[in-house]
Design a protein around this motif. Structure first.
Motif, PDB file in Angstrom:
ATOM      1  N   HIS A 162     -43.972 -53.070 -15.147  1.00  0.00           N
ATOM      2  CA  HIS A 162     -43.876 -54.765 -15.624  1.00  0.00           C
ATOM      3  C   HIS A 162     -43.521 -54.964 -17.108  1.00  0.00           C
ATOM      4  O   HIS A 162     -42.640 -55.603 -17.555  1.00  0.00           O
ATOM      5  N   ARG A 163     -44.559 -54.935 -17.451  1.00  0.00           N
ATOM      6  CA  ARG A 163     -44.808 -54.553 -19.194  1.00  0.00           C
ATOM      7  C   ARG A 163     -44.064 -54.176 -19.792  1.00  0.00           C
ATOM      8  O   ARG A 163     -43.127 -54.379 -20.549  1.00  0.00           O
ATOM      9  N   THR A 164     -43.383 -53.062 -19.517  1.00  0.00           N
ATOM     10  CA  THR A 164     -42.629 -52.251 -20.264  1.00  0.00           C
ATOM     11  C   THR A 164     -41.453 -52.682 -20.284  1.00  0.00           C
ATOM     12  O   THR A 164     -40.429 -52.414 -21.123  1.00  0.00           O
ATOM     13  N   TYR A 165     -40.404 -52.934 -18.877  1.00  0.00           N
ATOM     14  CA  TYR A 165     -39.185 -53.307 -18.450  1.00  0.00           C
ATOM     15  C   TYR A 165     -39.055 -53.965 -18.140  1.00  0.00           C
ATOM     16  O   TYR A 165     -37.291 -54.356 -18.313  1.00  0.00           O
ATOM     17  N   ALA A 166     -39.695 -55.374 -18.209  1.00  0.00           N
ATOM     18  CA  ALA A 166     -39.049 -56.411 -17.552  1.00  0.00           C
ATOM     19  C   ALA A 166     -38.053 -57.230 -18.253  1.00  0.00           C
ATOM     20  O   ALA A 166     -36.731 -57.333 -17.868  1.00  0.00           O
ATOM     21  N   GLU A 167     -38.909 -57.258 -19.543  1.00  0.00           N
ATOM     22  CA  GLU A 167     -38.128 -58.077 -20.811  1.00  0.00           C
ATOM     23  C   GLU A 167     -36.850 -56.987 -20.695  1.00  0.00           C
ATOM     24  O   GLU A 167     -35.364 -57.861 -20.427  1.00  0.00           O
ATOM     25  N   ALA A 168     -36.434 -56.345 -20.960  1.00  0.00           N
ATOM     26  CA  ALA A 168     -34.956 -54.884 -20.809  1.00  0.00           C
ATOM     27  C   ALA A 168     -34.252 -55.557 -19.733  1.00  0.00           C
ATOM     28  O   ALA A 168     -33.222 -54.948 -20.330  1.00  0.00           O
ATOM     29  N   ILE A 169     -34.133 -54.651 -18.756  1.00  0.00           N
ATOM     30  CA  ILE A 169     -33.995 -55.114 -17.951  1.00  0.00           C
ATOM     31  C   ILE A 169     -33.375 -56.843 -18.155  1.00  0.00           C
ATOM     32  O   ILE A 169     -32.220 -56.464 -17.471  1.00  0.00           O
ATOM     33  N   LYS A 170     -34.208 -57.584 -18.531  1.00  0.00           N
ATOM     34  CA  LYS A 170     -33.711 -59.241 -18.317  1.00  0.00           C
ATOM     35  C   LYS A 170     -32.673 -58.781 -19.425  1.00  0.00           C
ATOM     36  O   LYS A 170     -31.409 -59.391 -18.931  1.00  0.00           O
ATOM     37  N   GLN A 171     -32.213 -58.218 -20.031  1.00  0.00           N
ATOM     38  CA  GLN A 171     -31.394 -58.249 -20.999  1.00  0.00           C
ATOM     39  C   GLN A 171     -30.370 -57.826 -21.093  1.00  0.00           C
ATOM     40  O   GLN A 171     -29.198 -58.340 -21.240  1.00  0.00           O
ATOM     41  N   ALA A 172     -30.662 -56.481 -20.005  1.00  0.00           N
ATOM     42  CA  ALA A 172     -29.238 -56.082 -19.621  1.00  0.00           C
ATOM     43  C   ALA A 172     -28.466 -56.526 -18.705  1.00  0.00           C
ATOM     44  O   ALA A 172     -27.332 -56.055 -19.157  1.00  0.00           O
ATOM     45  N   THR A 173     -29.457 -57.092 -17.805  1.00  0.00           N
ATOM     46  CA  THR A 173     -28.538 -57.639 -16.765  1.00  0.00           C
ATOM     47  C   THR A 173     -28.046 -59.049 -17.209  1.00  0.00           C
ATOM     48  O   THR A 173     -27.511 -59.948 -16.440  1.00  0.00           O
ATOM     49  N   ALA A 174     -28.634 -59.903 -18.674  1.00  0.00           N
ATOM     50  CA  ALA A 174     -28.026 -61.023 -18.482  1.00  0.00           C
ATOM     51  C   ALA A 174     -26.708 -60.902 -18.127  1.00  0.00           C
ATOM     52  O   ALA A 174     -26.135 -60.171 -19.257  1.00  0.00           O
ATOM     53  N   ILE A 200     -31.997 -48.046 -18.497  1.00  0.00           N
ATOM     54  CA  ILE A 200     -32.906 -48.417 -19.202  1.00  0.00           C
ATOM     55  C   ILE A 200     -33.663 -46.869 -20.612  1.00  0.00           C
ATOM     56  O   ILE A 200     -33.159 -47.258 -21.487  1.00  0.00           O
ATOM     57  N   ASP A 201     -34.352 -46.875 -19.689  1.00  0.00           N
ATOM     58  CA  ASP A 201     -34.931 -45.669 -20.738  1.00  0.00           C
ATOM     59  C   ASP A 201     -33.937 -43.787 -20.137  1.00  0.00           C
ATOM     60  O   ASP A 201     -34.981 -42.846 -20.469  1.00  0.00           O
ATOM     61  N   GLY A 202     -33.262 -44.332 -19.627  1.00  0.00           N
ATOM     62  CA  GLY A 202     -32.445 -43.031 -18.884  1.00  0.00           C
ATOM     63  C   GLY A 202     -31.154 -43.725 -18.043  1.00  0.00           C
ATOM     64  O   GLY A 202     -30.678 -44.272 -17.795  1.00  0.00           O
ATOM     65  N   PRO A 203     -29.868 -42.132 -17.844  1.00  0.00           N
ATOM     66  CA  PRO A 203     -28.817 -42.972 -17.570  1.00  0.00           C
ATOM     67  C   PRO A 203     -28.531 -43.908 -15.920  1.00  0.00           C
ATOM     68  O   PRO A 203     -29.848 -43.531 -15.549  1.00  0.00           O
ATOM     69  N   SER A 204     -27.916 -44.085 -16.162  1.00  0.00           N
ATOM     70  CA  SER A 204     -27.382 -44.791 -15.068  1.00  0.00           C
ATOM     71  C   SER A 204     -27.835 -45.195 -14.571  1.00  0.00           C
ATOM     72  O   SER A 204     -27.767 -45.250 -12.646  1.00  0.00           O
ATOM     73  N   GLU A 205     -27.281 -43.563 -13.719  1.00  0.00           N
ATOM     74  CA  GLU A 205     -26.595 -42.969 -12.861  1.00  0.00           C
ATOM     75  C   GLU A 205     -27.778 -41.400 -12.272  1.00  0.00           C
ATOM     76  O   GLU A 205     -27.996 -41.647 -11.069  1.00  0.00           O
ATOM     77  N   GLY A 206     -28.734 -42.012 -12.562  1.00  0.00           N
ATOM     78  CA  GLY A 206     -30.155 -40.690 -12.488  1.00  0.00           C
ATOM     79  C   GLY A 206     -30.242 -42.080 -11.148  1.00  0.00           C
ATOM     80  O   GLY A 206     -30.649 -42.524 -11.455  1.00  0.00           O
ATOM     81  N   MET A 223     -44.102 -42.478 -15.710  1.00  0.00           N
ATOM     82  CA  MET A 223     -43.247 -41.236 -14.817  1.00  0.00           C
ATOM     83  C   MET A 223     -41.879 -41.491 -15.228  1.00  0.00           C
ATOM     84  O   MET A 223     -41.394 -42.524 -14.387  1.00  0.00           O
ATOM     85  N   ASP A 224     -41.129 -40.050 -15.413  1.00  0.00           N
ATOM     86  CA  ASP A 224     -39.782 -40.713 -15.015  1.00  0.00           C
ATOM     87  C   ASP A 224     -38.930 -41.188 -15.962  1.00  0.00           C
ATOM     88  O   ASP A 224     -39.438 -41.626 -17.370  1.00  0.00           O
ATOM     89  N   PHE A 225     -37.640 -41.575 -15.577  1.00  0.00           N
ATOM     90  CA  PHE A 225     -37.023 -43.293 -16.387  1.00  0.00           C
ATOM     91  C   PHE A 225     -36.595 -44.243 -15.148  1.00  0.00           C
ATOM     92  O   PHE A 225     -36.661 -44.398 -13.892  1.00  0.00           O
TER      93      PHE A 225
END
Ligand SMILES: NC(=O)c1ccc[n+]([C@@H]2O[C@H](COP(=O)([O-])OP(=O)(O)OC[C@H]3O[C@@H](n4cnc5c(N)ncnc54)[C@H](O)[C@@H]3O)[C@@H](O)[C@H]2O)c1
Ligand SMILES: O=C(O)[C@H]1O[C@H](OP(=O)(O)OP(=O)(O)OC[C@H]2O[C@@H](n3ccc(=O)[nH]c3=O)[C@H](O)[C@@H]2O)[C@H](O)[C@@H](O)[C@@H]1O
Length: 389
Positions: A371-383, A225-231, A219-221
């Motif tokens: 969690h499976r889809t995004y947790a790792e990507a968020i960790k990398q983006a915020t590292a 990560i897979d949509g605009p930061s300000e969205g 659902m959505d984004f």
């Protein structure tokens, strides 16, 4: 895959059909395509500007349903292929829309064009070519409940007659024009009236679906990560984003509004029944929701926090939620539906359908997916980059 023996609710064999699905690349479209490919023999002409959410159904060519799904990248605002694609199909399903509340008051023109003007050719081509249409409207056409206008301490507020939303009985109650939140609901109401009139005056076969907060994977984004930061996506993705980033969940005006949430997979079962039982679905407007899953937005936030801690193994914040005014969160012109309980009488009678999944269970499977889809990507983006000495 489906055998030849599939029958409809009246025991008649179901013939394979071709479906022109507009907005097939979105949240609902992706689940509907999945269901049609896995469990039926029907063909899908999938129309959208994006296909990321159905890529797994389109590639590789060796997929068992490869010859039954065809993606057409097009914008229905300005593409002359639309009518011929509708003509090639037995049934058109229109899902295309701008449908995130953050857009209704900030991009009201795009919202009105998308939900009304852009849908007009679809209705006309279906009517003109004698094609059946299943159109996706919204529970937002009901707007606010009658009960919301009663005094706070009125005992009538407890009477279902003042809040249960019924297709053929309830009025559509929107706020004033300056509350641009209602641009979406009003556009959806007018397209419903146009479709209904095409049915009444020109005999068009139609079904109108009013989804009540369908939620689930894809659902959505997730902003950034897979949509605009300000969205600002719908509430499931907003709260998922907060949980993934270990931020407090933002409760708009204290999170007192009430919603009934339904698992996307339950809702898709209802849509498949509509597709395969035209004699029972034509001429109908159907609420599709789960009246047993009612919560305030605050309760939803608390439940999501608890479920996320369970599925991620990460402890929740000491203060998991924070209040925010609607003006700060959505901007000027926001307003809200107070409560949404669907009357299920019509869908029950016509299609014998009932939702199955509890709110806890649907959140558990959805947040496991998030969690499976995004947790790792968020960790990398915020590292933070390692400090240099
Ligand atoms: N998800 C819900 O709970 C819910 C509730 C009420 C109503 N609805 C309605 O159901 C429909 C689908 O909702 P969703 O949640 O899947 O939304 P979504 O945004 O995920 O999907 C809509 C899809 O339509 C496509 N689209 C939009 N404009 C287009 C255009 N001009 N040309 C081609 N494609 C276009 C988008 O790219 C998107 O993939 C919408 O009409 C929405 O108003 C959904
Ligand atoms: O899903 C539906 O049935 C319909 O309702 C949604 O509208 P709404 O339920 O108001 O949108 P959400 O973004 O899901 O918000 C639900 C509630 O949560 C609140 N919210 C949202 C996001 C957030 O971070 N915090 C928060 O408190 C909103 O103010 C609102 O009261 C959208 O309009 C459509 O997708 C759809 O037509």
């Amino acid at each position: 895959m489906a055998s030849e023996k599939r029958v409809d609710l009246d025991g008649n064999p179901i013939k394979p059909i071709t479906i022109c699905m507009i907005g097939a690349g979105g949240f609902i479209g992706s689940h509907l395509c999945e269901k049609l490919m896995a469990e039926t023999p029907h063909k899908v002409l999938a129309l959208d500007v994006y296909n990321d959410k159905i890529k797994h159904l389109l590639e590789p060519d060796s997929l068992p349903w490869a010859d039954r799904i065809q993606f057409h990248r097009l914008n229905i605002k300005n593409d002359s292929r639309l009518e011929s694609l509708i003509r090639m199909a037995d049934l058109t399903i229109n899902l295309a829309a701008i449908c995130t509340p953050a857009d209704y008051n900030t991009r009201p023109l795009d919202t009105i064009y998308s939900n009304f003007i852009d849908a007009i050719p679809v209705v006309k081509y279906c009517s003109g070519n004698n094609k059946r249409l299943i159109h996706f409207s919204t529970c937002e056409v009901y707007g606010k409940t009658i009960g919301s206008f009663l005094p706070k301490d009125s005992p009538l507020r407890q009477d279902p007659a003042y809040f249960v939303l019924s297709e053929n009985l309830s009025p559509c109650i929107f706020g004033p024009i300056e509350k641009q939140r209602w641009s979406y609901a009003c556009a959806k109401q007018l397209i419903e009236r146009l479709i209904y009139a095409e049915g009444a005056e020109n005999g068009m076969d139609f079904t109108i679906v009013r989804p009540f907060n369908w939620i689930g994977p894809r659902m959505d984004f997730i902003p950034g990560i897979d949509g605009p930061s300000e969205g600002v996506p719908r509430v499931l993705a907003c709260f998922s984003n907060n949980l993934l980033r270990h931020e407090p969940l933002k409760l708009v005006d204290g999170g007192q509004s009430q919603r009934t949430f339904i698992y996307i997979k339950d809702a898709i079962e209802a849509v498949l029944l509509m597709i395969e039982n035209p004699a029972r679905a034509n001429g109908q407007i159907f609420n599709v929701g789960n009246p047993n899953n009612e919560v305030t937005v605050k309760q939803l936030a608390e439940m999501m926090t608890e479920v996320y801690a369970k599925v991620s193994g990460e402890p929740s914040l000491e203060k998991p939620t924070i209040d925010i005014s609607s003006e700060e969160f959505y901007g000027v012109g926001y307003d809200d539906s107070d409560k949404r309980i669907p009357d299920m009488t019509i869908i029950n009678k016509q299609l014998g359908w009932n939702p199955k999944t509890s709110l806890w269970d649907l959140l558990e499977s959805t947040l496991t997916y998030q969690h499976r889809t995004y947790a790792e990507a968020i960790k990398q983006a915020t590292a933070k980059p390692a400090a240099t000495s």
